[in-house]
Design an enzyme around this catalytic site. Structure first.
Site, mmCIF file in Angstrom:
data_model
loop_
_atom_site.group_PDB
_atom_site.id
_atom_site.type_symbol
_atom_site.label_atom_id
_atom_site.label_comp_id
_atom_site.label_asym_id
_atom_site.label_seq_id
_atom_site.Cartn_x
_atom_site.Cartn_y
_atom_site.Cartn_z
ATOM 1 N NE ARG A 64 8.094 -4.964 5.674
ATOM 2 C CZ ARG A 64 9.253 -6.105 4.698
ATOM 3 N NH1 ARG A 64 10.579 -5.950 4.865
ATOM 4 N NH2 ARG A 64 7.914 -7.406 4.174
ATOM 5 C CG ASP A 65 1.066 -1.660 2.002
ATOM 6 O OD1 ASP A 65 1.602 -1.097 1.732
ATOM 7 O OD2 ASP A 65 0.396 -2.574 2.119
ATOM 8 C CB VAL A 66 2.211 3.098 6.718
ATOM 9 C CG1 VAL A 66 0.953 4.244 7.943
ATOM 10 C CG2 VAL A 66 2.292 2.304 7.507
#
Length: 184
Positions: A64-66
């Site tokens: 969810r935060d690549v």
């Protein structure tokens, strides 16, 4: 040795390409397309591991935060040009060693495990806006494909040696990328 994040390396590659990094010796290892693609493959392998249920048995892990700042690169020995291939200054310049790294996906603060047998989609707007999938930015349901979208943008940054959508301000970004589907 210590690693630096992909964002740092992309910034340095862009500065070298723009000629704002100062003097760079012809024998200095270079960030090349090959370097970027190798990092992209390693990032894809990391997501495959998370999304396949291998990282947490029976669960799919959504990062969810690549983004480039969450990909740490640990240096490996550069790939040198074959001996005897340099005959002039320009040959030396263009055949400088290629940088290589072991890429590691980090910062699992927003990660969440999901039971793949339950058709549940997440809806919270999480992650970094510039790398966020459009469905996530619009507050719509999203899942593993949103991680893949973010990884694709991080991979583009690695291959291009530049930040995607660098010339767009936040309003332009939301209109062109999120609503209109513009891609780098």
């Amino acid at each position: 040795s210590a690693g630096r994040d992909l964002e740092h390396h992309v910034t340095m590659a862009r500065r070298r390409n723009e000629g704002t990094a100062g003097f760079v010796s012809p024998s200095t290892p270079r960030w090349t397309l090959e370097t970027g693609l190798d990092v992209a493959v390693q990032l894809a392998n990391a997501l495959t591991h998370l999304h396949s249920g291998s990282a947490l048995p029976g669960r799919v892990v959504l990062h969810r935060d690549v983004k480039p700042a969450n990909v740490v690169l640990f240096p490996l020995p550069p790939i040198a040009a074959p001996p005897g291939t340099r005959t002039s200054f320009f040959d030396e310049w263009f055949s400088a060693p290629t940088l290589r790294f072991r890429a590691t996906l980090v910062d699992f603060g927003l990660a969440t495990p999901v039971d793949p047998s339950v058709d549940r989609r997440l809806t919270a707007e999480t992650g970094s806006p510039r790398y966020m999938a459009p469905e996530n930015a619009l507050g719509r349901a999203y899942g593993a494909p949103a991680d893949v979208y973010s990884a694709a943008l991080a991979s583009w940054a690695a291959a291009a040696g530049d930040r995607p959508f660098r010339s767009l301000d936040e309003t332009q970004f939301r209109f062109l990328v999120v609503k209109r589907g513009h891609r780098p």
